[in-house]
Design a protein around this motif. Structure first.
Motif, mmCIF file in Angstrom:
data_model
loop_
_atom_site.group_PDB
_atom_site.id
_atom_site.type_symbol
_atom_site.label_atom_id
_atom_site.label_comp_id
_atom_site.label_asym_id
_atom_site.label_seq_id
_atom_site.Cartn_x
_atom_site.Cartn_y
_atom_site.Cartn_z
ATOM 1 N N ILE A 84 19.136 18.386 -17.942
ATOM 2 C CA ILE A 84 18.991 18.026 -16.534
ATOM 3 C C ILE A 84 18.390 16.630 -16.436
ATOM 4 N N PRO A 85 19.078 15.644 -15.847
ATOM 5 C CA PRO A 85 18.472 14.323 -15.637
ATOM 6 C C PRO A 85 17.338 14.448 -14.618
ATOM 7 N N ILE A 86 16.175 13.916 -14.971
ATOM 8 C CA ILE A 86 14.988 14.078 -14.131
ATOM 9 C C ILE A 86 14.623 12.751 -13.480
ATOM 10 N N ASN A 87 14.322 12.780 -12.197
ATOM 11 C CA ASN A 87 13.757 11.607 -11.533
ATOM 12 C C ASN A 87 12.335 11.949 -11.090
ATOM 13 N N TYR A 88 11.413 11.073 -11.429
ATOM 14 C CA TYR A 88 9.993 11.322 -11.215
ATOM 15 C C TYR A 88 9.421 10.398 -10.142
ATOM 16 N N ALA A 98 2.284 19.885 -7.654
ATOM 17 C CA ALA A 98 3.467 19.302 -8.289
ATOM 18 C C ALA A 98 4.609 20.251 -8.024
ATOM 19 N N PHE A 99 5.834 19.744 -8.046
ATOM 20 C CA PHE A 99 6.984 20.622 -7.883
ATOM 21 C C PHE A 99 8.209 19.967 -8.502
ATOM 22 N N ALA A 100 9.213 20.806 -8.774
ATOM 23 C CA ALA A 100 10.520 20.339 -9.234
ATOM 24 C C ALA A 100 11.569 21.073 -8.434
ATOM 25 N N THR A 101 12.680 20.408 -8.169
ATOM 26 C CA THR A 101 13.753 21.031 -7.399
ATOM 27 C C THR A 101 15.050 21.022 -8.193
ATOM 28 N N ALA A 102 16.033 21.746 -7.672
ATOM 29 C CA ALA A 102 17.263 22.010 -8.419
ATOM 30 C C ALA A 102 18.084 20.770 -8.710
ATOM 31 N N ASP A 103 17.825 19.660 -8.015
ATOM 32 C CA ASP A 103 18.569 18.430 -8.283
ATOM 33 C C ASP A 103 17.929 17.588 -9.378
ATOM 34 N N GLY A 104 16.822 18.081 -9.969
ATOM 35 C CA GLY A 104 16.152 17.342 -11.032
ATOM 36 C C GLY A 104 15.049 16.431 -10.544
ATOM 37 N N SER A 105 14.622 16.595 -9.300
ATOM 38 C CA SER A 105 13.501 15.808 -8.782
ATOM 39 C C SER A 105 12.185 16.457 -9.189
ATOM 40 N N GLY A 130 10.732 24.663 -15.847
ATOM 41 C CA GLY A 130 11.105 26.020 -16.230
ATOM 42 C C GLY A 130 11.672 26.806 -15.061
ATOM 43 N N HIS A 131 11.099 26.623 -13.878
ATOM 44 C CA HIS A 131 11.621 27.300 -12.697
ATOM 45 C C HIS A 131 13.032 26.813 -12.370
ATOM 46 N N VAL A 132 13.286 25.517 -12.594
ATOM 47 C CA VAL A 132 14.624 24.978 -12.342
ATOM 48 C C VAL A 132 15.621 25.542 -13.359
ATOM 49 N N VAL A 133 15.272 25.475 -14.639
ATOM 50 C CA VAL A 133 16.158 25.963 -15.705
ATOM 51 C C VAL A 133 16.457 27.451 -15.537
ATOM 52 N N ASN A 134 15.441 28.215 -15.105
ATOM 53 C CA ASN A 134 15.607 29.662 -14.937
ATOM 54 C C ASN A 134 16.237 30.043 -13.602
ATOM 55 N N LYS A 135 16.642 29.041 -12.818
ATOM 56 C CA LYS A 135 17.313 29.232 -11.524
ATOM 57 C C LYS A 135 16.380 29.781 -10.448
ATOM 58 N N GLU A 186 6.946 33.563 -12.896
ATOM 59 C CA GLU A 186 5.828 32.711 -13.309
ATOM 60 C C GLU A 186 5.608 32.797 -14.821
ATOM 61 N N THR A 187 5.675 34.010 -15.351
ATOM 62 C CA THR A 187 5.487 34.201 -16.794
ATOM 63 C C THR A 187 6.585 33.490 -17.578
ATOM 64 N N GLU A 188 7.820 33.597 -17.111
ATOM 65 C CA GLU A 188 8.931 32.944 -17.800
ATOM 66 C C GLU A 188 8.809 31.419 -17.725
ATOM 67 N N ALA A 189 8.320 30.895 -16.600
ATOM 68 C CA ALA A 189 8.105 29.447 -16.483
ATOM 69 C C ALA A 189 6.971 28.998 -17.395
ATOM 70 N N ASP A 190 5.929 29.818 -17.520
ATOM 71 C CA ASP A 190 4.857 29.519 -18.471
ATOM 72 C C ASP A 190 5.404 29.460 -19.889
ATOM 73 N N ASP A 191 6.250 30.422 -20.232
ATOM 74 C CA ASP A 191 6.828 30.465 -21.577
ATOM 75 C C ASP A 191 7.715 29.245 -21.835
#
Length: 250
Positions: A84-88, A98-105, A130-135, A186-191
């Motif tokens: 996923i290309p990330i823009n910060y 902090a947060f991340a969204t499905a478009d890689g922001s 992790g939340h983005v990758v896990n949908k 949350e646990t899966e994002a931690d992992d």
């Protein structure tokens, strides 16, 4: 499988009933179908629009700002994560978030950077990605669209992403910023964050210490994105136990 089907039924049927009361069963059915068939590309497009709204709402650090320079240094190796290309960007506000969204922001708040080390910031970013990758972020966006956009924004006959109104975007953005995830999510994002740190040669204990710092904030100081169950101290203990079992900590 039956439990998943029941959850999906409630997720799509309850909002449909609400729409039916105001706009008729046909319109409600269209909205339910549109939400159910929303594509990943559409979700990314709506996410991009919502982030643009948030970027206009919060003061954004410029390229020469010390906070942005620090973040660029921290994430220099991680412009693409899990394909996923990330823009910060950094928001110049004292909020600890902090947060991340499905478009890689990925957006990191100044308040978080003030209390975290570089590797702890990476641990938080890893958790959000992790939340983005896990949908999970996709599912949060669907819920946000249900709440803020309704049928007109969702039911696109052309299959392209429609523009939301300013008020709709604001509703989506506010919902995403405070979106809560389930215990398992949350646990899966931690992992995911743990593996991200380990894979890239960072200390996995940075994830534990980030939780411990958040726990010390107490009360409203703990942000939504890491304040959901299990609590921060329990999550830190879980990370430390895993690190010890893998020989990565004493």
């Amino acid at each position: 499988m039956n439990r998943i089907a029941s959850i999906l039924f409630l997720f799509f049927w309850i909002p449909a009933v609400a729409m039916a009361q105001s706009g008729g069963l046909v319109e409600a059915g269209k909205a339910a179908f549109a939400a159910a068939t929303l594509t990943n590309e559409q979700v990314a497009g709506y996410s991009r629009q919502a982030v643009q709204q948030m970027d206009a709402k919060y003061p954004v650090a410029g390229p020469n700002d010390p906070y942005m320079q620090r973040l660029n240094r921290i994430v220099n190796r991680h412009r693409t994560i899990s394909g996923i290309p990330i823009n910060y960007k950094v928001y110049k506000t004292r909020d600890i978030n902090a947060f991340a969204t499905a478009d890689g922001s990925v957006r990191v708040f100044q308040g978080l950077m003030d209390i975290m080390t570089d590797q702890e910031i990476l641990a938080v970013i890893g958790h959000e990605i992790g939340h983005v990758v896990n949908k999970d972020s996709r599912d949060a966006m669907k819920s946000a669209l249900w709440r803020a956009a309704g049928i007109n924004a969702l039911a696109s006959t052309s299959g392209t992403v429609g523009k939301l109104s300013r008020s709709q975007l604001s509703g989506v953005a506010d919902y995403l910023l405070g979106a809560k995830h389930s215990r398992d999510q949350e646990t899966e994002a931690d992992d995911y964050s743990y593996q991200f740190l380990k894979r890239n040669g960072y200390s996995v204990l940075a994830l534990a210490t980030s939780f411990e710092k958040l726990a010390k904030q107490g009360g409203s100081g703990v942000p939504q994105f890491l304040s959901t169950h299990p609590d921060s101290r329990a999550r830190a203990a879980r990370v430390r136990n895993r690190a010890r079992s893998e020989g990565l900590a004493r």
